[in-house]
Design a protein around this motif. Structure first.
Motif, PDB file in Angstrom:
ATOM      1  N   THR A 137       0.827  -1.201   0.000  1.00 59.75           N
ATOM      2  CA  THR A 137       0.000   0.000   0.000  1.00 59.75           C
ATOM      3  C   THR A 137       0.859   1.247   0.000  1.00 59.75           C
ATOM      4  O   THR A 137       0.539   2.222  -0.657  1.00 59.75           O
ATOM      5  CB  THR A 137      -0.942   0.010   1.209  1.00 59.75           C
ATOM      6  N   ARG A 138       1.961   1.223   0.739  1.00 53.94           N
ATOM      7  CA  ARG A 138       2.874   2.351   0.729  1.00 53.94           C
ATOM      8  C   ARG A 138       4.267   1.848   1.088  1.00 53.94           C
ATOM      9  O   ARG A 138       4.421   0.821   1.743  1.00 53.94           O
ATOM     10  CB  ARG A 138       2.440   3.453   1.666  1.00 53.94           C
ATOM     11  N   VAL A 139       5.256   2.575   0.694  1.00 60.69           N
ATOM     12  CA  VAL A 139       6.643   2.187   0.931  1.00 60.69           C
ATOM     13  C   VAL A 139       7.200   3.080   2.018  1.00 60.69           C
ATOM     14  O   VAL A 139       7.045   4.299   1.972  1.00 60.69           O
ATOM     15  CB  VAL A 139       7.473   2.341  -0.364  1.00 60.69           C
ATOM     16  N   ILE A 140       7.858   2.457   3.021  1.00 59.01           N
ATOM     17  CA  ILE A 140       8.474   3.243   4.078  1.00 59.01           C
ATOM     18  C   ILE A 140       9.948   2.893   4.145  1.00 59.01           C
ATOM     19  O   ILE A 140      10.377   1.821   3.715  1.00 59.01           O
ATOM     20  CB  ILE A 140       7.780   3.017   5.443  1.00 59.01           C
ATOM     21  N   SER A 141      10.716   3.778   4.708  1.00 56.60           N
ATOM     22  CA  SER A 141      12.153   3.572   4.767  1.00 56.60           C
ATOM     23  C   SER A 141      12.503   2.519   5.815  1.00 56.60           C
ATOM     24  O   SER A 141      11.673   2.124   6.642  1.00 56.60           O
ATOM     25  CB  SER A 141      12.850   4.885   5.105  1.00 56.60           C
ATOM     26  N   GLY A 142      13.746   2.099   5.820  1.00 59.18           N
ATOM     27  CA  GLY A 142      14.196   1.089   6.766  1.00 59.18           C
ATOM     28  C   GLY A 142      14.124   1.574   8.199  1.00 59.18           C
ATOM     29  O   GLY A 142      13.703   0.861   9.105  1.00 59.18           O
ATOM     30  N   ALA A 143      14.519   2.817   8.445  1.00 57.65           N
ATOM     31  CA  ALA A 143      14.482   3.370   9.798  1.00 57.65           C
ATOM     32  C   ALA A 143      13.041   3.492  10.281  1.00 57.65           C
ATOM     33  O   ALA A 143      12.733   3.190  11.446  1.00 57.65           O
ATOM     34  CB  ALA A 143      15.156   4.735   9.838  1.00 57.65           C
ATOM     35  N   ALA A 144      12.143   3.893   9.421  1.00 52.04           N
ATOM     36  CA  ALA A 144      10.730   4.013   9.812  1.00 52.04           C
ATOM     37  C   ALA A 144      10.145   2.640  10.100  1.00 52.04           C
ATOM     38  O   ALA A 144       9.337   2.467  11.017  1.00 52.04           O
ATOM     39  CB  ALA A 144       9.935   4.708   8.716  1.00 52.04           C
ATOM     40  N   ARG A 145      10.565   1.632   9.343  1.00 47.26           N
ATOM     41  CA  ARG A 145      10.084   0.276   9.563  1.00 47.26           C
ATOM     42  C   ARG A 145      10.567  -0.251  10.910  1.00 47.26           C
ATOM     43  O   ARG A 145       9.817  -0.867  11.668  1.00 47.26           O
ATOM     44  CB  ARG A 145      10.566  -0.622   8.429  1.00 47.26           C
ATOM     45  N   VAL A 146      11.849   0.012  11.258  1.00 49.23           N
ATOM     46  CA  VAL A 146      12.385  -0.423  12.550  1.00 49.23           C
ATOM     47  C   VAL A 146      11.641   0.268  13.679  1.00 49.23           C
ATOM     48  O   VAL A 146      11.261  -0.350  14.669  1.00 49.23           O
ATOM     49  CB  VAL A 146      13.904  -0.143  12.624  1.00 49.23           C
ATOM     50  N   ALA A 147      11.396   1.565  13.534  1.00 46.89           N
ATOM     51  CA  ALA A 147      10.689   2.298  14.574  1.00 46.89           C
ATOM     52  C   ALA A 147       9.266   1.803  14.717  1.00 46.89           C
ATOM     53  O   ALA A 147       8.736   1.716  15.826  1.00 46.89           O
ATOM     54  CB  ALA A 147      10.693   3.798  14.258  1.00 46.89           C
ATOM     55  N   LYS A 148       8.633   1.452  13.634  1.00 48.49           N
ATOM     56  CA  LYS A 148       7.245   1.003  13.672  1.00 48.49           C
ATOM     57  C   LYS A 148       7.114  -0.357  14.334  1.00 48.49           C
ATOM     58  O   LYS A 148       6.186  -0.608  15.099  1.00 48.49           O
ATOM     59  CB  LYS A 148       6.696   0.956  12.255  1.00 48.49           C
ATOM     60  N   TYR A 149       8.024  -1.272  14.049  1.00 46.87           N
ATOM     61  CA  TYR A 149       7.898  -2.648  14.540  1.00 46.87           C
ATOM     62  C   TYR A 149       8.781  -2.933  15.758  1.00 46.87           C
ATOM     63  O   TYR A 149       8.959  -4.079  16.137  1.00 46.87           O
ATOM     64  CB  TYR A 149       8.215  -3.635  13.412  1.00 46.87           C
ATOM     65  N   ARG A 150       9.361  -1.927  16.415  1.00 41.91           N
ATOM     66  CA  ARG A 150      10.187  -2.124  17.604  1.00 41.91           C
ATOM     67  C   ARG A 150       9.287  -2.553  18.755  1.00 41.91           C
ATOM     68  O   ARG A 150       8.219  -1.986  18.949  1.00 41.91           O
ATOM     69  CB  ARG A 150      10.910  -0.824  17.955  1.00 41.91           C
ATOM     70  N   PRO A 151       9.724  -3.549  19.525  1.00 40.60           N
ATOM     71  CA  PRO A 151       8.909  -3.967  20.684  1.00 40.60           C
ATOM     72  C   PRO A 151       8.710  -2.811  21.658  1.00 40.60           C
ATOM     73  O   PRO A 151       9.546  -1.922  21.772  1.00 40.60           O
ATOM     74  CB  PRO A 151       9.725  -5.098  21.306  1.00 40.60           C
ATOM     75  N   ALA A 152       7.640  -2.878  22.407  1.00 35.43           N
ATOM     76  CA  ALA A 152       7.210  -1.737  23.238  1.00 35.43           C
ATOM     77  C   ALA A 152       8.176  -1.442  24.378  1.00 35.43           C
ATOM     78  O   ALA A 152       8.335  -0.279  24.755  1.00 35.43           O
ATOM     79  CB  ALA A 152       5.810  -2.007  23.780  1.00 35.43           C
ATOM     80  N   GLY A 153       8.850  -2.364  24.958  1.00 36.72           N
ATOM     81  CA  GLY A 153       9.658  -2.075  26.150  1.00 36.72           C
ATOM     82  C   GLY A 153      11.074  -1.620  25.853  1.00 36.72           C
ATOM     83  O   GLY A 153      11.793  -1.256  26.767  1.00 36.72           O
ATOM     84  N   THR A 154      11.514  -1.613  24.632  1.00 38.59           N
ATOM     85  CA  THR A 154      12.908  -1.289  24.344  1.00 38.59           C
ATOM     86  C   THR A 154      13.050   0.186  24.037  1.00 38.59           C
ATOM     87  O   THR A 154      12.180   0.831  23.467  1.00 38.59           O
ATOM     88  CB  THR A 154      13.429  -2.091  23.146  1.00 38.59           C
ATOM     89  N   THR A 155      14.176   0.723  24.460  1.00 36.87           N
ATOM     90  CA  THR A 155      14.493   2.124  24.178  1.00 36.87           C
ATOM     91  C   THR A 155      15.840   2.174  23.513  1.00 36.87           C
ATOM     92  O   THR A 155      16.666   1.256  23.662  1.00 36.87           O
ATOM     93  CB  THR A 155      14.500   2.976  25.460  1.00 36.87           C
ATOM     94  N   ARG A 156      16.086   3.246  22.859  1.00 36.00           N
ATOM     95  CA  ARG A 156      17.393   3.394  22.188  1.00 36.00           C
ATOM     96  C   ARG A 156      18.396   3.957  23.175  1.00 36.00           C
ATOM     97  O   ARG A 156      18.098   4.885  23.920  1.00 36.00           O
ATOM     98  CB  ARG A 156      17.239   4.344  20.997  1.00 36.00           C
ATOM     99  N   LYS A 157      19.584   3.368  23.172  1.00 37.52           N
ATOM    100  CA  LYS A 157      20.646   3.838  24.070  1.00 37.52           C
ATOM    101  C   LYS A 157      21.740   4.428  23.223  1.00 37.52           C
ATOM    102  O   LYS A 157      22.178   3.839  22.220  1.00 37.52           O
ATOM    103  CB  LYS A 157      21.196   2.675  24.901  1.00 37.52           C
ATOM    104  N   PHE A 158      22.177   5.594  23.618  1.00 39.46           N
ATOM    105  CA  PHE A 158      23.260   6.249  22.907  1.00 39.46           C
ATOM    106  C   PHE A 158      24.527   6.173  23.728  1.00 39.46           C
ATOM    107  O   PHE A 158      24.513   6.294  24.952  1.00 39.46           O
ATOM    108  CB  PHE A 158      22.912   7.738  22.668  1.00 39.46           C
ATOM    109  N   PHE A 159      25.631   5.978  23.058  1.00 43.81           N
ATOM    110  CA  PHE A 159      26.928   5.923  23.709  1.00 43.81           C
ATOM    111  C   PHE A 159      27.609   7.255  23.524  1.00 43.81           C
ATOM    112  O   PHE A 159      27.736   7.740  22.416  1.00 43.81           O
ATOM    113  CB  PHE A 159      27.770   4.790  23.120  1.00 43.81           C
ATOM    114  N   HIS A 160      28.057   7.826  24.607  1.00 41.52           N
ATOM    115  CA  HIS A 160      28.737   9.107  24.520  1.00 41.52           C
ATOM    116  C   HIS A 160      30.182   8.950  24.830  1.00 41.52           C
ATOM    117  O   HIS A 160      30.676   8.297  25.602  1.00 41.52           O
ATOM    118  CB  HIS A 160      28.130  10.135  25.451  1.00 41.52           C
TER     119      HIS A 160
END
Length: 166
Positions: free
Chosen positions: A143-166
């Motif tokens: 129906t529509r094409v989405i980017s890889g990053a949008a697909r990962v964000a859409k289908y990411r499990p609910a309890g996980t968060t992104r961690k950044f390394f500084h």
């Protein structure tokens, strides 16, 4: 061509040196060379023009032959088509006048064995195919094409968060 040897050229040079003189000889030699070059170019142009005309005449003859062959083929195809059309129309008219039924014109009911065979093939293909079932359910239409990053964000499990390394 004119057959001139080394001795004849030397004799002509000596006579030209005596008759023309040493002051004017280089200028006359240059003029003679340029006239000789012009004459050669003119002769080559005439030769190329003649050969071009000969080739053009050959091409015209070839074109005429090809047009005649094409018209012959066209006439034979038209003749064969008219013969086939005449025979078809006479056969059609004879069948219609005789009251024969045409099986192609009658509505047909599908044979149950053919329907079973088609279902069997479809089910077997569904079991043995390498295409995933979720994709088959989607029936191949996106129906529509989405980017890889949008697909990962859409289908990411609910309890996980992104961690950044500084």
């Amino acid at each position: 061509m004119i057959d001139i040897g080394l001795t004849k050229i030397a004799m002509i040079g000596v006579v030209a040196l005596v008759v023309i003189g040493p002051e004017k000889l280089p200028r006359v030699a240059r003029m003679a060379g340029s006239l000789f070059g012009r004459a050669q170019r003119y002769i080559n142009d005439v030769k190329s023009e003649v050969s071009r005309e000969i080739e053009l005449e050959e091409l015209r003859k070839m074109q005429k032959d090809m047009q005649e062959a094409a018209s012959d083929v066209e006439q034979s195809v038209a003749k064969n088509m008219s013969e086939a059309q005449d025979s078809f129309s006479t056969t059609w008219n004879d069948d219609n006048s005789a009251g024969l039924s045409n099986p192609l014109m009658e509505p047909s009911t599908p044979d149950p064995s053919v329907v079973k065979a088609k279902d069997f093939r479809r089910k077997k293909l569904a079991r043995t195919s390498a295409i995933p079932s979720w994709y088959k359910r989607q029936s191949g239409h996106k129906t529509r094409v989405i980017s890889g990053a949008a697909r990962v964000a859409k289908y990411r499990p609910a309890g996980t968060t992104r961690k950044f390394f500084h």
